[in-house]
Design an enzyme around this catalytic site. Structure first.
Site, PDB file in Angstrom:
ATOM      1  N   ASN A 223       0.760  -0.958   0.149  1.00 54.56           N
ATOM      2  CA  ASN A 223       0.021  -0.015  -0.050  1.00 54.56           C
ATOM      3  C   ASN A 223       0.774   1.283   0.162  1.00 54.56           C
ATOM      4  O   ASN A 223       0.920   1.922  -1.060  1.00 54.56           O
ATOM      5  CB  ASN A 223      -0.875  -0.055   1.241  1.00 54.56           C
ATOM      6  CG  ASN A 223      -1.985   1.144   1.288  1.00 54.56           C
ATOM      7  OD1 ASN A 223      -1.784   2.078   0.535  1.00 54.56           O
ATOM      8  ND2 ASN A 223      -3.045   1.016   2.066  1.00 54.56           N
ATOM      9  N   ASP A 224       1.484   1.584   1.003  1.00 53.11           N
ATOM     10  CA  ASP A 224       2.238   2.848   1.271  1.00 53.11           C
ATOM     11  C   ASP A 224       3.377   3.053   0.208  1.00 53.11           C
ATOM     12  O   ASP A 224       3.711   4.027  -0.254  1.00 53.11           O
ATOM     13  CB  ASP A 224       2.739   2.862   2.706  1.00 53.11           C
ATOM     14  CG  ASP A 224       1.824   2.780   3.648  1.00 53.11           C
ATOM     15  OD1 ASP A 224       0.731   3.370   3.365  1.00 53.11           O
ATOM     16  OD2 ASP A 224       1.976   2.460   4.655  1.00 53.11           O
ATOM     17  N   VAL A 225       3.898   1.773  -0.287  1.00 59.19           N
ATOM     18  CA  VAL A 225       5.141   1.845  -1.026  1.00 59.19           C
ATOM     19  C   VAL A 225       4.805   2.114  -2.435  1.00 59.19           C
ATOM     20  O   VAL A 225       5.427   2.375  -3.569  1.00 59.19           O
ATOM     21  CB  VAL A 225       5.888   0.426  -1.162  1.00 59.19           C
ATOM     22  CG1 VAL A 225       6.540   0.287   0.390  1.00 59.19           C
ATOM     23  CG2 VAL A 225       4.956  -0.711  -1.444  1.00 59.19           C
TER      24      VAL A 225
ATOM     25  N   ALA B 196       0.818   2.608   7.746  1.00 62.64           N
ATOM     26  CA  ALA B 196       1.144   3.677   7.995  1.00 62.64           C
ATOM     27  C   ALA B 196      -0.059   4.690   8.367  1.00 62.64           C
ATOM     28  O   ALA B 196      -0.074   5.948   8.929  1.00 62.64           O
ATOM     29  CB  ALA B 196       1.959   4.353   7.006  1.00 62.64           C
TER      30      ALA B 196
END
Lengths: 106, 470
Positions: B396-398, B437
Site C-alpha cells: 500500500n504505502d510503497v 502507516a
C-alpha cells in the site's frame, strides 16, 4: 579528577579505542556493499553477533561468590538471555539463508 | 599458555565476525558466513568458560550454573527459531535483540554491585563506572524498546500517540544525562538508588521512544535497536578488556547504524525524524485532513485472469498482505502458470515493503522464486513503462502517489514504485482500509486502477484456476 586523568594516561584506553575506531570503519565498509535482498538476513546475522555479550555474562556468572544468590540469579538469567540471542539469532539467520541456497542448487 | 590460547581464540572469533559479515553480503556465501560467525562465537564462548582467568589468576567457577543456563538458552532458542513462521521473522529478530540488551543490562547491574561492595579496597575508576553505567543504560533502552517493537509487530500492542510525547522524551533524556553525570562523576557515592534510577528512566525512555512510532518505521527502529545492543555489548568489551566483545559489538553497532541510515534514505526521512517519533504525530494530522476521493472500481477475477493471460509483461508488487496471507507459494505458482502462457513475470520489490528491509525477498525466496526475477525499485520503475499489468498484492504505502505529489503527506518524498506507468494496475487488498502507516492511498481511485478484494492467497488460487481454464 585523578580517576579521569588516569583514564587518559592509561595505554589500555588507547589500545581499545584503536579497536573501536577500526571496527567502526570496518562495519561501514562491510555493510555498504550489501544488496537489499540480503538486508533482513544481514540484520539477523548482526543481531546474533552482538550476542557476544554472553561472554560478559559468563564471566559474571563464573566470578560470582557461591553464596551471593542475587548475583548468581542475575548472572544465570544473563547467560540464558545471551544464549537465546546467540543461538536464536544464528538459527533464524540460517533458516532465512537456507531458502536462498536451496534454489541455487537447482 | 592458557591466556595465549584464550587471546588467540578471541582473535579468531573477531576475524570470523568480520569475515562472516562480509560473506553475509553476497548471496552465494551468505550461509557459510553465518555458520562461520557462529563457529567463531562458539570458540570464543568455550575459550572463555575454560581459559578465562580473573584478578588473582583464578579460573571461573559455578560451572554447573553456566552450563545449565547455556543448555536452557540453546534448547529454547533453537526450538523457538525453528518453529517461527517466515512472516513472524521480524518480531523474532526484535525479541532476540531484546534478550541481548537485557543480558548487557544484567551484567552491568551485577558489576555495579561488585564495585560498590569493594569500594573500600578498590576506589571507583571513572572509566569503569562510565562503561558500567552506559552499558546498562543502552542495554535497558534496547531491551525495553525491542519488547515494545515485538509487541507491536505481533499486534498485541497498538500504536499510541502520547500527548506531549516529544517533551516527555526530551525531559527523560535530559534527566538521564544528569543522572549519568552524577553517578559516573561520583558526586553522590552513597546513593546507589540513582543508579537504579537510570535503569528505570532508561526502560521508560525505551518504551516511550518506540511506542508512537508507526508501522512503516518499524524496520528502521529494529535496525537501530540492533545497533544499540551492539554498542551495549561493546561496553562489556571495555569492562572486561575483551577484544572479541569489543569488535563484535562495535561492528554490529556501526553496521546497524549504516543499515538504519540506508533504510531512512529509502523512505526519504531523516534519522532525527524517526527518533523524535514525529511520524506518529504527523500521521494523526493527515488522517484528520481526509478529503473525499470519489469512487474506486472493482474488477472481477475473470477479467483479471483475461487481462493477465493476454499481457506481454506482468510485474507483481508484493507487500505485507502477501506475508500475512502466506501466499508466497501460490504467488510463485501464478508466475509459473503465466510463464507457460508466454507472459513475462517480474517482481518489483520496494526496499521497505513488508516489515523489514528485504522481508519480501526472504519470503519469495522461500517459495523458490528465482533471484533474477526480483527487481529492485529503480530497475522495476525503469521497466514499468513497457508493462501491461501491475498486480499489487497487499502492498500500500510503497505505491502511494501521495509520496510524490502531496507535500502535506507524512510519506512525502519517499521513493515509490511508479505503478501508474504501466497500462493496468490491479490492487489486491482485503478491504479499503488504509495501510500500516494509516495514510489514505489515492492510487485506488485513479483511472488505471482496479480493486480486487479478498485474501491474497484465496484470490491467487482462484486466479490460477481461471487461468488454467483458458
Amino acid at each position: 579528577m585523578d580517576a579521569i586523568i588516569n583514564l587518559f594516561t592509561d595505554s589500555a584506553t588507547y589500545r581499545l579505542m584503536t579497536i573501536v575506531i577500526l571496527s567502526i570503519f570496518l562495519g561501514i565498509e562491510v555493510i555498504s556493499r550489501v544488496p537489499s535482498v540480503l538486508h533482513t538476513p544481514l540484520m539477523s546475522g548482526a543481531n546474533a553477533i552482538h550476542g557476544v555479550v554472553i561472554i560478559g555474562a559468563i564471566i559474571v556468572m563464573g566470578q560470582a561468590h557461591t553464596d551471593d544468590y542475587l548475583a548468581l540469579t542475575l548472572g544465570f538469567l544473563a547467560v540464558i538471555l545471551g544464549t537465546l540471542n546467540v543461538v536464536g539469532g544464528f538459527v533464524v539467520t540460517d533458516r532465512m539463508l537456507e531458502m536462498f541456497s536451496k534454489k541455487k542448487k537447482k | 599458555m592458557e591466556s595465549m590460547i584464550l587471546q588467540l581464540s578471541y582473535l579468531i572469533g573477531s576475524i570470523t565476525f568480520i569475515m562472516g559479515l562480509k560473506m553475509l553480503s553476497h548471496p552465494d556465501t551468505a550461509r557459510k558466513g553465518n555458520l562461520l560467525a557462529a563457529g567463531g562465537m562458539t570458540l570464543a564462548i568455550l575459550a572463555t568458560i575454560f581459559l578465562y582467568r580473573g584478578e588473582n589468576n583464578e579460573p571461573l567457577h559455578n560451572y554447573i550454573w553456566i552450563f545449565a543456563a547455556l543448555a536452557i538458552g540453546t534448547v529454547v532458542g533453537t526450538i523457538a527459531s525453528k518453529k517461527v513462521q517466515m512472516t513472524a521473522m521480524p518480531e523474532m529478530v526484535s525479541l532476540f535483540n531484546g534478550m541481548g540488551g537485557a543480558c548487557a543490562m544484567l551484567i552491568s547491574i551485577v558489576e555495579y554491585r561488585h564495585i560498590m561492595e569493594n569500594v573500600a579496597t578498590h576506589p571507583v575508576q571513572a572509566g569503569t563506572m562510565t562503561v558500567v553505567v552506559l552499558g546498562m543504560l543502552i542495554g535497558t533502552v534496547s531491551f525495553a524498546g525491542s519488547m515494545i517493537a515485538w509487541g507491536k509487530l505481533n499486534g498485541s500492542i497498538k500504536d499510541r500517540t502520547i500527548p506531549g510525547g516529544q517533551a516527555i522524551n526530551f525531559l527523560l533524556f535530559a534527566g538521564l544525562i544528569t543522572l549519568v553525570i552524577i553517578v559516573v562523576g561520583g558526586f553522590m557515592p552513597d546513593m546507589p538508588a540513582l543508579f537504579y534510577g537510570i535503569l528505570i528512566l532508561g526502560a521508560l525512555y525505551g518504551i516511550l521512544f518506540v511506542m508512537p512510532i508507526g508501522g512503516a518505521d518499524m524496520p528502521v527502529v529494529i535496525s537501530l535497536l540492533n545497533s544499540f545492543t551492539g554498542v551495549a555489548a561493546a561496553f562489556g568489551g571495555f569492562l572486561y578488556d575483551n577484544p572479541v566483545m569489543l569488535t563484535g559489538g562495535i561492528l554490529v553497532g556501526s553496521a546497524g547504524t549504516i543499515l538504519t541510515i540506508l533504510m531512512c534514505k529509502a523512505m526519504n526521512r531523516s534519522l532525527k525524524n524517526v527518533l523524535i517519533g514525529s511520524f506518529g504525530g504527523a500521521k494523526a494530522g493527515a488522517a484528520a485532513g481526509n478529503k473525499d476521493q470519489g469512487a474506486f472500481k472493482e474488477i472481477s477475477l475473470n477479467d483479471t485472469a483475461t487481462l493477465m493471460a493476454y499481457a506481454q509483461k506482468v510485474i507483481i508488487i508484493p507487500g505485507y498482505g502477501l506475508a500475512v496471507a502466506q501466499a508466497q507459494h501460490t504467488c510463485h505458482e501464478l508466475e509459473k502458470v503465466l510463464n507457460d502462457k508466454g507472459v513475462e513475470v517480474l517482481y518489483g520489490i520496494h526496499p521497505v515493503a513488508g516489515r523489514m528491509p528485504g522481508h519480501m525477498n526472504v519470503l519469495l525466496a522461500e517459495a523458490d522464486v528465482p533471484y533474477e526475477k526480483l527487481l529492485e525499485m529503480e530497475d522495476a520503475n525503469d521497466q514499468m513503462g513497457g508493462t501491461n499489468v501491475v498486480l499489487i498484492l497487499g502492498a500500500n504505502d510503497v505505491v502511494n502517489p501521495a509520496a510524490k505529489e502531496d507535500p502535506a503527506s507524512p510519506i512525502y518524498g519517499m521513493p515509490i514504485l511508479e505503478v501508474e506507468k504501466a497500462d493496468h494496475v490491479i490492487i489486491n487488498k482485503r478491504s479499503m482500509k488504509p495501510g500500516y502507516a494509516g495514510i489514505e492511498n489515492e492510487l485506488f481511485f485513479r483511472p488505471k486502477s482496479s480493486m480486487l478484494f479478498g485474501d491474497a492467497k484465496k484470490v491467487l488460487q482462484s486466479l490460477i484456476a481461471e487461468l488454467k481454464q483458458m
